[in-house]
Scaffold this active site. Structure first.
Site, PDB file in Angstrom:
ATOM      1  N   ALA A  68      32.864  17.349  13.800  1.00 19.80           N
ATOM      2  CA  ALA A  68      33.571  16.144  14.269  1.00 19.80           C
ATOM      3  C   ALA A  68      35.025  16.500  14.557  1.00 19.80           C
ATOM      4  CB  ALA A  68      33.487  15.080  13.181  1.00 19.80           C
ATOM      5  N   GLY A 107      29.647  18.383  11.541  1.00 22.32           N
ATOM      6  CA  GLY A 107      28.874  17.577  12.487  1.00 22.32           C
ATOM      7  C   GLY A 107      28.113  18.442  13.479  1.00 22.32           C
ATOM      8  N   GLU A 110      25.067  19.381  11.780  1.00 14.97           N
ATOM      9  CA  GLU A 110      24.249  18.167  11.636  1.00 14.97           C
ATOM     10  C   GLU A 110      23.530  17.852  12.950  1.00 14.97           C
ATOM     11  OE1 GLU A 110      27.646  15.928   9.871  1.00 14.97           O
ATOM     12  OE2 GLU A 110      26.105  15.143   8.535  1.00 14.97           O
ATOM     13  N   GLU A 130      32.564  20.086   5.157  1.00 15.74           N
ATOM     14  CA  GLU A 130      33.296  18.813   5.014  1.00 15.74           C
ATOM     15  C   GLU A 130      33.962  18.658   3.649  1.00 15.74           C
ATOM     16  OE1 GLU A 130      30.397  19.187   6.455  1.00 15.74           O
ATOM     17  OE2 GLU A 130      30.133  17.803   8.134  1.00 15.74           O
TER      18      GLU A 130
HETATM   19  C1  LIG Z   1      30.587  13.638   9.776  1.00  9.13           C
HETATM   20  C2  LIG Z   1      31.094  14.931  10.216  1.00  9.13           C
HETATM   21  C3  LIG Z   1      32.260  15.395   9.763  1.00  9.13           C
HETATM   22  C4  LIG Z   1      32.750  16.680  10.286  1.00  9.13           C
HETATM   23  O1  LIG Z   1      32.150  17.343  11.086  1.00  9.13           O
HETATM   24  S1  LIG Z   1      34.253  17.086   9.725  1.00  9.13           S
HETATM   25  C5  LIG Z   1      34.573  18.601  10.523  1.00  9.13           C
HETATM   26  C6  LIG Z   1      33.820  19.721   9.901  1.00  9.13           C
HETATM   27  N1  LIG Z   1      34.191  20.952  10.540  1.00  9.13           N
HETATM   28  C7  LIG Z   1      35.060  21.772  10.018  1.00  9.13           C
HETATM   29  O2  LIG Z   1      35.593  21.537   8.934  1.00  9.13           O
HETATM   30  C8  LIG Z   1      35.380  22.995  10.819  1.00  9.13           C
HETATM   31  C9  LIG Z   1      36.855  23.130  10.934  1.00  9.13           C
HETATM   32  N2  LIG Z   1      37.225  24.243  11.817  1.00  9.13           N
HETATM   33  C10 LIG Z   1      37.163  25.523  11.428  1.00  9.13           C
HETATM   34  O3  LIG Z   1      36.730  25.870  10.365  1.00  9.13           O
HETATM   35  C11 LIG Z   1      37.712  26.536  12.378  1.00  9.13           C
HETATM   36  O4  LIG Z   1      38.603  25.886  13.208  1.00  9.13           O
HETATM   37  C12 LIG Z   1      36.665  27.211  13.254  1.00  9.13           C
HETATM   38  C13 LIG Z   1      35.813  28.120  12.358  1.00  9.13           C
HETATM   39  C14 LIG Z   1      35.824  26.203  13.959  1.00  9.13           C
HETATM   40  C15 LIG Z   1      37.389  28.075  14.290  1.00  9.13           C
HETATM   41  O5  LIG Z   1      38.266  28.944  13.651  1.00  9.13           O
HETATM   42  P1  LIG Z   1      39.342  29.790  14.514  1.00  9.13           P
HETATM   43  O6  LIG Z   1      38.660  30.461  15.614  1.00  9.13           O
HETATM   44  O7  LIG Z   1      40.074  30.623  13.541  1.00  9.13           O
HETATM   45  O8  LIG Z   1      40.323  28.748  15.202  1.00  9.13           O
HETATM   46  P2  LIG Z   1      41.270  27.669  14.531  1.00  9.13           P
HETATM   47  O9  LIG Z   1      42.681  28.129  14.707  1.00  9.13           O
HETATM   48  O10 LIG Z   1      40.849  27.310  13.180  1.00  9.13           O
HETATM   49  O11 LIG Z   1      41.019  26.402  15.443  1.00  9.13           O
HETATM   50  C16 LIG Z   1      41.374  26.437  16.802  1.00  9.13           C
HETATM   51  C17 LIG Z   1      41.925  25.079  17.167  1.00  9.13           C
HETATM   52  O12 LIG Z   1      40.865  24.133  17.038  1.00  9.13           O
HETATM   53  C18 LIG Z   1      41.260  23.078  16.198  1.00  9.13           C
HETATM   54  N3  LIG Z   1      40.088  22.635  15.479  1.00  9.13           N
HETATM   55  C19 LIG Z   1      39.158  23.410  14.885  1.00  9.13           C
HETATM   56  N4  LIG Z   1      38.186  22.661  14.368  1.00  9.13           N
HETATM   57  C20 LIG Z   1      38.483  21.387  14.688  1.00  9.13           C
HETATM   58  C21 LIG Z   1      37.846  20.154  14.458  1.00  9.13           C
HETATM   59  N5  LIG Z   1      36.681  20.083  13.798  1.00  9.13           N
HETATM   60  N6  LIG Z   1      38.437  19.032  14.908  1.00  9.13           N
HETATM   61  C22 LIG Z   1      39.599  19.092  15.590  1.00  9.13           C
HETATM   62  N7  LIG Z   1      40.253  20.246  15.851  1.00  9.13           N
HETATM   63  C23 LIG Z   1      39.691  21.364  15.403  1.00  9.13           C
HETATM   64  C24 LIG Z   1      42.297  23.690  15.280  1.00  9.13           C
HETATM   65  O13 LIG Z   1      43.151  22.715  14.767  1.00  9.13           O
HETATM   66  C25 LIG Z   1      43.012  24.615  16.222  1.00  9.13           C
HETATM   67  O14 LIG Z   1      43.895  23.810  16.994  1.00  9.13           O
HETATM   68  P3  LIG Z   1      45.312  24.388  17.407  1.00  9.13           P
HETATM   69  O15 LIG Z   1      45.047  25.557  18.289  1.00  9.13           O
HETATM   70  O16 LIG Z   1      45.991  23.256  18.113  1.00  9.13           O
HETATM   71  O17 LIG Z   1      45.987  24.772  16.159  1.00  9.13           O
END
Ligand SMILES: C/C=C/C(=O)SCCNC(=O)CCNC(=O)[C@H](O)C(C)(C)COP(=O)(O)OP(=O)(O)OC[C@H]1O[C@@H](n2cnc3c(N)ncnc32)[C@H](O)[C@@H]1OP(=O)(O)O
Length: 911
Positions: A68, A107, A110, A130
């Site tokens: 998400a 998500g 999911e 999450e």
């Molecule tokens: C009901 C459902 C709930 C959910 O789904 S809650 C969300 C659950 N997901 C997560 O917690 C995943 C979070 N993201 C990560 O762990 C990492 O990211 C990744 C493994 C996907 C990628 O890692 P890397 O390649 O090192 O890149 P990066 O610098 O962490 O992220 C690149 C840009 O992408 C943005 N971003 C990453 N995931 C999300 C997201 N889920 N929602 C919104 N933005 C996201 C960051 O902030 C950043 O942005 P910028 O370049 O501006 O700093």
């Protein structure tokens, strides 16, 4: 609306048409409103288009979906719900096959669980992280997963929140099949798979039905209550999984929804989501261009730090030259590295081949000349300025132009180190936290002369090492150490609390270890030795500083100069000291001629003196102005009218330096106003006294004056100390009260309690005893001997044992940290409040779910923080005062603009 879903029709080898739906929302295909709308629309078209037999859902090459869109959480999620979209995928009559290349998280995973099959490339990763955002997989993740892999395994997978690599994920049943090759091979295989599945009964492939197999989860509750102490989400996750076992899908989904909503609006979720962005933002520095990361790193010093940094570099593809001019140290360092890697092989976290490769990339050396080709050199020797300067002079000689010269100091002035080279612009601080190969934080310290491109290279170095890298200013302790060092744990221990009381409160707050357990881990001997060493060094510095001052102001070139000779005697048994000051004038032409009679002073030490410094209401002193106090209530600066030996107004300025060895230096400067109201025109002498007292504490806990430097410059009389100014008997009358006051305050100055333990050879874990005693497995327990030592300190200070609430203890421990954080911001030492939070969370294990000290401070309300800080007698930061008055929130534009401007005025002008 951010994001979309693309659709391309492909023909499988059996001739059937398969729709390939690709989520498109760079960089991680987060499920923003645009993606959800796109999925909803494409699914409707899939149902409507009879020519299409099946669908493949992908995220394109490299990433399936990062979950998400977290940035939507704060502003409110609009558009179709993810839960409904996943239900629509699952209920589709046409098979939907997920083709996963790269991460499928939250998500994103999911969504994959809603698909009927999950095919993955070897680069794929499955995760429900999450929990790290303070929430739970609220789009059916807590329900479909237990129905797929069982309740117990699901609890572990969701509560740990750690992504799993493809091969393991297939073994666990998270993915159905691994496909060799790149993304196009995966896509091709998924299209063929989907075509074959077309027309099959999908009922058994739908996870959203029935109940999960029975399981007993109470053990898991206890396990996660311990391993994720204080966090709300893991317990809520277990409740959801319990519901998956006990209830049908639709009813259990209601439990999930309710638990999700409760978490989402709570402070932990907000703090953790703030942390997610803070961690990423701190690596971005406005005005710095991107730079290439170094390929080869030299490390000077093969001790614990140096070998840790070497491993960290090797593991991230940076070649290392590990240098120690002492062959024995070098051998010891290399042995430590090899042992560490041997353990990794034993634990199967690395293969022998991997370890061989890592060791091959570390070249040990005893010669500086071997550093000539390095792109960066990190000096990692112990904290000694002279030694560091010598090393940097050597580096200047051998390193190639453009090589970044970094010091891993934890607090020494980068500028002084840089001065030892002819290229100060290339010098930077790279402050690793110990153990360097484990701790995630790197503070990159910008010296006043560090060039921007050098800073940029240091930031790229941190990124390559996969460290959370934060740019900080050059101030003592930098950020994490500076703010955490003001934590008030010694105040508590000297104020009547035992170590276990303090640690219990800190650990309940979320600290992994309370402050005294932490001290035991770090080693009280380090602390004690450093105190002893620093005490000597400070003495020397202080002596030289005042000699210089004397020479400047009293030297023969000064027409009003006096040569001062002072001697003094002390008799502590009677709590008395005597001082004699002789002033000899150079003006008279006869330097031996005694111009004025010896001034003599006989005083009671120390209560009267310290009492004065403590107590502005002391009789006889009036019109206290500009009183500035130290954290423990002593006066740091004040102006006061003192009815001294003449009827003149005296303006007394105090500067009090508290030193590492627990003693204090007091410098008094006294000026008499030339416009003396009482006798205008008669006494116009402007005189100036400076007294330096070295106060230290005796074994018995009594402050004693161990050194006294007296200066009476530019004329005037030897100053009489304050008791001369008081009516006879006043001091005696006040003594009892002062003793109580001192008892309260003195401990704060002396900070001698760790020294007591050190002197009793209680060095902490390493010696089996410190604040606690330790068994062979390093488990701690209360120790009567340590507590008796502490109780002796209380007795000396006149302190009674006391009880304090958890909240009161936490306030004393951590509100000073918040205040210091604001000081860092107003001084331009940190770029953002959230950077300070990142440093404390990743450098000191500050509980992540509070968001770090600044976020925590803001959540308490700055007016509350200010009021308590003032009540504790701390000098509040000006920025904190402003914030409290204007009711700033952590994301207030005005606050952030103020912080940015403090940073810019410190740094931009020097670029
Ligand atoms: C009901 C459902 C709930 C959910 O789904 S809650 C969300 C659950 N997901 C997560 O917690 C995943 C979070 N993201 C990560 O762990 C990492 O990211 C990744 C493994 C996907 C990628 O890692 P890397 O390649 O090192 O890149 P990066 O610098 O962490 O992220 C690149 C840009 O992408 C943005 N971003 C990453 N995931 C999300 C997201 N889920 N929602 C919104 N933005 C996201 C960051 O902030 C950043 O942005 P910028 O370049 O501006 O700093």
């Amino acid at each position: 609306m951010k994001g979309q879903v693309l659709c391309e029709k492909r023909t499988a080898s059996d001739g059937s048409c398969v729709a390939v739906l690709t989520m498109d929302n760079k960089p991680v295909n987060a499920l923003s409103a645009g993606v959800r709308v796109g999925l909803e629309k494409q699914l409707q078209e899939l149902t409507a288009d009879s020519s299409v037999k099946a669908a493949v859902l992908s995220g394109g090459p490299g990433v399936f979906c990062g979950g998400a869109d977290i940035s939507e959480f704060a502003t409110g999620v609009e558009g179709p719900s993810l839960t409904d979209i996943i239900a629509a995928i699952e209920n589709s009559e046409k098979p939907v096959v997920a083709a996963i290349d790269g991460v499928s998280l939250g998500g994103g995973y999911e969504v994959a669980l809603g698909c009927h099959w999950r095919l993955a490339s070897s680069r794929a990763q499955a995760g429900l992280p999450e929990v790290n955002l303070g929430i739970l997989p609220g789009a059916g993740g807590t329900q479909r997963l237990p129905r797929l892999i069982g309740a117990e395994k699901s609890v572990d997978f969701i509560c740990r929140g750690t992504p799993m690599k493809a091969q393991k994920a297939v073994q666990l049943g998270l993915y159905d099949q691994l496909v060799d090759g790149d993304y196009s091979s995966l896509l091709q295989a998924a299209v063929e798979f989907a075509a074959k599945a077309a027309g099959q009964d999908l009922t058994l492939r739908r996870l959203g039905r029935g109940k999960a197999k029975a399981a007993e989860l109470s053990q898991k509750r206890q396990e996660y209550a311990k391993s994720r102490k204080g966090e709300l989400a893991p317990q809520a996750i277990i409740s959801c999984v319990e519901a998956a076992v006990a209830q049908d899908f639709q009813d259990a989904m209601k439990v999930e929804f309710s638990e999700f909503c409760k978490l989402m609006v709570g402070p932990q979720a907000q703090a953790l989501q703030y942390m997610f962005f803070a961690q990423r933002q701190c690596q971005k520095v406005p005005g710095l261009d991107k730079a290439a990361a170094p390929g080869t790193c030299g490390i000077v010093g093969a001790g614990l730090m140096g070998s840790g940094i070497a491993m960290c570099c090797a593991e991230n593809g940076i070649k290392v030259v590990l240098l120690d001019i002492d062959q024995k140290n070098l051998d010891r360092g290399m042995t430590a590295i090899k042992k560490n890697y041997a353990r990794s092989v034993e634990r199967k976290s690395k293969s022998q081949a991997q370890v061989d490769g890592l060791l091959a990339s570390i070249t040990p050396s005893t010669s500086y000349d071997s550093l000539g080709h390095c792109d960066i050199v990190v000096e990692a020797v112990f904290e000694n300025m002279d030694l560091k300067r010598k090393i940097f002079a050597e580096l200047d000689r051998v390193c190639k132009p453009g090589c970044v010269l970094a010091s891993n100091t934890s607090g020494l002035n980068i500028d002084s180190i840089a001065e030892a080279t002819k290229r100060p612009q290339d010098v930077v601080g790279c402050h690793f936290f110990s153990p360097a190969n484990v701790m995630p934080l790197l503070e990159n310290v910008r010296g006043p002369r560090t060039a921007p491109q050098v800073m940029a290279k240091a930031m790229a170095f941190g990124a390559k090492l996969k460290k959370v890298t934060c740019l900080v200013g050059n101030c003592p302790g930098f950020i994490a150490n500076r703010v955490m060092n003001v934590s008030g744990w010694t105040h508590l221990i000297q104020g009547g609390l035992l170590p276990h009381q303090i640690d219990a409160a800190a650990e309940a707050f979320g600290m992994r270890m309370g402050p005294t357990r932490m001290m035991d881990l770090v080693g009280l001997d380090l602390f004690g030795r450093e105190r002893e060493r620093k005490g000597e060094q400070d003495d020397q510095n202080e002596y030289e500083r005042f000699q210089k001052l004397l020479a400047e102001e009293v030297g023969p070139g000064n027409p009003h100069g006096w040569e001062i000779k002072s001697d003094w005697a002390k008799d502590y048994s009677k709590q008395q000291f005597k001082m004699r000051v002789s002033l000899r004038s150079h003006e008279s032409g006869n330097p031996n001629k005694l111009l004025r009679g010896d001034g003599k002073y006989k005083g009671v030490v120390p209560e009267d003196f310290l009492g004065f410094l403590l107590k502005p209401e002391l009789p006889g002193m009036k019109e206290w102005k500009d009183v500035e106090t130290l954290p423990d209530g002593f006066i740091k600066y004040c102006r006061v009218k003192a009815p001294c030996m003449t009827p003149r107004d005296h303006c007394w300025k105090y500067t009090i330096d508290r030193r590492a060895d627990g003693s204090i230096f007091v410098c008094i400067r006294t000026t008499t106003h030339p416009e003396c109201p009482e006798k205008p025109g008669i006494i116009r002498a402007y005189y100036y006294n400076s007294c330096v007292f070295k106060m230290s504490e005796t074994e018995e806990g009594v402050m004693e004056m161990t050194e006294f430097i007296f200066q009476d410059l530019k004329g005037g009389l030897p100053v009489s100390l304050m008791n001369a100014a008081l009516p006879k008997g006043t001091l005696e009358a006040n003594k009892a009260e002062m003793k109580t006051l001192l008892a309260k305050k003195k401990g704060c100055i002396a900070r001698r309690d760790p020294l007591q333990l050190y002197k009793a050879s209680r060095f902490g874990q390493k010696s089996g005893k410190g604040y606690y005693s330790y068994d062979a497995s390093r488990r701690h327990s209360r120790d009567p001997e340590a507590e008796a030592l502490i109780q002796q300190v209380w007795k000396n200070l006149g302190v009674q044992p006391r009880e304090m609430s958890q909240e009161e203890i936490i306030d004393v421990l951590y509100l000073p940290v918040v205040n210091e954080g604001f000081k860092c911001l107003e001084e331009g030492m940190a770029l953002r409040a959230s950077d300070i939070d990142v440093c404390c969370v990743f450098g000191y294990n500050w509980p992540r779910y509070t968001g770090g000290p600044m976020k925590w401070g803001f959540s308490l309300g700055l007016d509350q923080v200010l009021a308590k800080v003032e009540k504790m007698g701390l000098k509040p930061s000006e920025l904190l005062k402003e914030g409290a008055q204007k009711k700033w929130r952590i994301n207030s534009k005005e606050f952030n603009a103020g912080v940015a401007s403090a940073w810019n005025s410190r740094w931009t002008s020097k670029l």
